[in-house]
Motif scaffolding. Structure first.
Motif, mmCIF file in Angstrom:
data_model
loop_
_atom_site.group_PDB
_atom_site.id
_atom_site.type_symbol
_atom_site.label_atom_id
_atom_site.label_comp_id
_atom_site.label_asym_id
_atom_site.label_seq_id
_atom_site.Cartn_x
_atom_site.Cartn_y
_atom_site.Cartn_z
ATOM 1 N N TYR A 313 -7.820 16.990 -30.423
ATOM 2 C CA TYR A 313 -6.682 17.881 -30.148
ATOM 3 C C TYR A 313 -5.470 17.518 -30.992
ATOM 4 C CZ TYR A 313 -4.336 14.743 -26.672
ATOM 5 O OH TYR A 313 -3.688 13.721 -26.035
ATOM 6 N N THR A 314 -5.336 16.247 -31.387
ATOM 7 C CA THR A 314 -4.246 15.878 -32.297
ATOM 8 C C THR A 314 -4.454 16.523 -33.658
ATOM 9 O OG1 THR A 314 -3.916 13.754 -31.178
ATOM 10 C CG2 THR A 314 -3.034 13.968 -33.405
ATOM 11 N N THR A 315 -5.676 16.433 -34.173
ATOM 12 C CA THR A 315 -5.997 17.033 -35.462
ATOM 13 C C THR A 315 -5.820 18.549 -35.413
ATOM 14 O OG1 THR A 315 -7.607 15.267 -35.871
ATOM 15 C CG2 THR A 315 -7.776 17.246 -37.240
ATOM 16 N N ALA A 316 -6.275 19.170 -34.329
ATOM 17 C CA ALA A 316 -6.142 20.619 -34.188
ATOM 18 C C ALA A 316 -4.675 21.041 -34.189
ATOM 19 C CB ALA A 316 -6.828 21.085 -32.904
ATOM 20 N N GLY A 317 -3.832 20.269 -33.494
ATOM 21 C CA GLY A 317 -2.414 20.605 -33.452
ATOM 22 C C GLY A 317 -1.776 20.575 -34.830
ATOM 23 N N TYR A 318 -2.072 19.550 -35.597
ATOM 24 C CA TYR A 318 -1.500 19.461 -36.939
ATOM 25 C C TYR A 318 -2.085 20.536 -37.862
ATOM 26 C CZ TYR A 318 1.043 15.199 -35.958
ATOM 27 O OH TYR A 318 1.937 14.296 -35.444
ATOM 28 N N TRP A 319 -3.335 20.891 -37.656
ATOM 29 C CA TRP A 319 -3.941 21.929 -38.488
ATOM 30 C C TRP A 319 -3.315 23.291 -38.206
ATOM 31 C CZ3 TRP A 319 -6.629 22.496 -42.727
ATOM 32 C CH2 TRP A 319 -7.253 23.717 -42.982
ATOM 33 N N VAL A 320 -3.122 23.597 -36.942
ATOM 34 C CA VAL A 320 -2.545 24.901 -36.577
ATOM 35 C C VAL A 320 -1.126 25.035 -37.119
ATOM 36 C CG1 VAL A 320 -1.731 26.290 -34.624
ATOM 37 C CG2 VAL A 320 -3.996 25.220 -34.542
ATOM 38 N N PHE A 321 -0.349 23.947 -37.064
ATOM 39 C CA PHE A 321 1.060 24.015 -37.478
ATOM 40 C C PHE A 321 1.276 23.403 -38.861
ATOM 41 C CE2 PHE A 321 1.171 24.154 -32.831
ATOM 42 C CZ PHE A 321 1.956 25.275 -32.636
ATOM 43 N N ARG A 322 0.251 23.477 -39.718
ATOM 44 C CA ARG A 322 0.368 22.956 -41.078
ATOM 45 C C ARG A 322 1.278 23.866 -41.908
ATOM 46 N NH1 ARG A 322 -4.116 25.913 -40.456
ATOM 47 N NH2 ARG A 322 -4.784 27.349 -42.118
ATOM 48 N N GLY A 323 1.650 23.377 -43.070
ATOM 49 C CA GLY A 323 2.448 24.194 -43.987
ATOM 50 C C GLY A 323 3.933 23.944 -43.853
ATOM 51 N N LYS A 324 4.682 24.632 -44.697
ATOM 52 C CA LYS A 324 6.130 24.468 -44.743
ATOM 53 C C LYS A 324 6.813 25.188 -43.577
ATOM 54 C CE LYS A 324 6.252 22.429 -48.878
ATOM 55 N NZ LYS A 324 6.826 21.103 -49.132
ATOM 56 N N VAL A 325 7.998 24.680 -43.215
ATOM 57 C CA VAL A 325 8.811 25.319 -42.179
ATOM 58 C C VAL A 325 9.734 26.326 -42.853
ATOM 59 C CG1 VAL A 325 10.561 24.955 -40.407
ATOM 60 C CG2 VAL A 325 8.725 23.268 -40.725
ATOM 61 N N ALA A 326 9.713 27.548 -42.376
ATOM 62 C CA ALA A 326 10.513 28.616 -42.988
ATOM 63 C C ALA A 326 11.976 28.485 -42.589
ATOM 64 C CB ALA A 326 9.983 29.977 -42.548
ATOM 65 N N PRO A 327 12.918 28.813 -43.499
ATOM 66 C CA PRO A 327 14.344 28.821 -43.145
ATOM 67 C C PRO A 327 14.606 29.744 -41.955
ATOM 68 C CG PRO A 327 14.059 29.025 -45.516
ATOM 69 C CD PRO A 327 12.697 29.162 -44.911
ATOM 70 N N GLY A 328 15.490 29.305 -41.089
ATOM 71 C CA GLY A 328 15.812 30.079 -39.911
ATOM 72 C C GLY A 328 14.936 29.782 -38.720
ATOM 73 N N SER A 329 13.943 28.916 -38.900
ATOM 74 C CA SER A 329 13.070 28.568 -37.790
ATOM 75 C C SER A 329 13.847 27.796 -36.729
ATOM 76 C CB SER A 329 11.904 27.707 -38.280
ATOM 77 O OG SER A 329 11.115 28.414 -39.195
ATOM 78 N N GLN A 330 13.534 28.083 -35.479
ATOM 79 C CA GLN A 330 14.173 27.401 -34.370
ATOM 80 C C GLN A 330 13.121 27.023 -33.333
ATOM 81 O OE1 GLN A 330 17.501 29.417 -32.658
ATOM 82 N NE2 GLN A 330 18.499 29.796 -34.614
ATOM 83 N N TYR A 331 13.456 25.995 -32.558
ATOM 84 C CA TYR A 331 12.553 25.564 -31.490
ATOM 85 C C TYR A 331 12.947 26.278 -30.206
ATOM 86 C CZ TYR A 331 10.494 22.571 -27.925
ATOM 87 O OH TYR A 331 9.788 22.104 -26.838
ATOM 88 N N HIS A 332 12.002 26.972 -29.591
ATOM 89 C CA HIS A 332 12.265 27.695 -28.342
ATOM 90 C C HIS A 332 11.459 27.038 -27.226
ATOM 91 C CE1 HIS A 332 14.441 30.836 -30.421
ATOM 92 N NE2 HIS A 332 13.476 30.901 -31.299
#
Length: 332
Positions: A313-332
């Motif tokens: 599940y750790t590997t899956a989490g990082y795989w799902v949220f891989r890639g760059k963070v887009a400008p304007g992204s916020q944590y909800h």
């Protein structure tokens, strides 16, 4: 195979995974002050928001494994280091709350920024203090802690506390280099090499300080029969630092994070070598501290099931949220 050694390896693995994974998200908090723009801070928070709480699973695993396999160490270490452990947990609480509230706060946003920064820095510092106190040895008599409740307040413990803060800050900076792009990534690259040099300074200082104050550590590194096998460790540290410099100069994305964790791994190996074969340095060996063989085997069955689940599940989490963070992204 020796089940006691297997359990020692499981605990060592759990702690290393915690240092690698939770280290970078604590480091993100510590480099917050270098990026005062709230939009950039939102991006930094969003880069770790999906994974930060899962990263702490490895610390829980290490604590549970210690209780199951080495109950003497669990009871002694927690009794000896009760105060810094509580301080660390308080910092983690403030940091965790700031994740939930900061993204929704308006007037108090600066307060929660401060909670995130101080919680991250405080947790890293007290983890380093715990490490330093453990390395210098815990007073044990008749299987119980026999020292002063403030025995951990020493220059060496505070020094290792600051060293771990630098380590986590470097991990955070290199992780964000992977996740960011553009101007913010360039400024993060500017932080990486100074932090690397500072970490190398702490590693050299601890490598000198420890054998000078502990005859057994000095004997293991400079007089033992297998000392020649240990000599490549400093050379590998120098090589990893050189590769880090090259990666920073070339503005690479992933390589700085990889070489940062190679440095962490080499330092970790050095610490393990220094304390082997003790569960509590210079006081209690692994086999003296171990629970009964049947208990270790029974718990090992559970570990064989649980550890792969955590890895998946750790590997899956990082795989799902891989890639760059887009400008304007916020944590909800």
């Amino acid at each position: 195979m020796d089940v006691t050694v297997i359990w020692a390896a499981i605990i060592a693995l759990g702690l290393f995974m915690y240092i690698v994974l939770d280290g970078f998200d604590l480091g993100v908090g510590m480099i917050f002050p270098f990026f005062p723009d709230e939009a950039e801070r939102d991006m930094m928070m969003h880069s770790i928001a999906p994974v930060w709480d899962g990263n702490e699973t490895w610390l829980v695993l290490g604590g549970a494994a210690l209780f199951a396999a080495f109950p003497l160490v669990y009871s002694t270490v927690l009794s000896a280091l009760y105060l810094p452990i509580v301080f660390m947990l308080v910092c983690l609480i403030f940091r965790g709350v700031s994740f939930e509230i900061r993204g929704k706060a308006n007037r108090t946003k600066n307060l929660w920024n401060l909670a995130f920064i101080c919680g991250s820095a405080g947790a890293a510092f007290f983890q380093g203090v715990i490490l330093g106190a453990y390395l210098h040895g815990i007073p044990v008599k008749d299987g119980a802690f026999a020292g002063d409740p403030f025995f951990w307040v020493t220059p060496f413990s505070f020094f290792t506390g600051m060293g771990l803060m630098v380590t986590y800050a470097l991990q955070g900076a290199t992780y964000l280099v992977m996740k960011m792009d553009g101007d913010i990534q360039a400024r993060l690259h500017d932080l990486v090499w100074p932090l690397t040099l500072t970490l190398l300074g702490f590693m050299i200082a601890v490598s000198i300080w420890t054998p000078l104050t502990d005859a057994q550590v000095a004997s293991r590194w400079f007089e033992s029969a297998f000392r020649y096998r240990l000599y490549p460790v400093p050379l590998l540290v120098a090589l990893a630092a050189a590769l880090m410099y090259r990666a920073v100069k070339r503005n690479l994305d992933v390589a700085p994070f990889v070489f940062c964790n190679v440095l962490v791994l080499l330092g970790y190996i050095g610490l393990l070598i220094s304390i082997w074969p003790y569960a509590i340095p210079n006081s209690v060996t692994l086999w003296d501290a171990a629970s009964p063989h049947t208990s270790q085997v029974f718990a090992l069955v559970g570990a064989v099931v649980i550890i792969p689940v955590i890895v998946v599940y750790t590997t899956a989490g990082y795989w799902v949220f891989r890639g760059k963070v887009a400008p304007g992204s916020q944590y909800h």
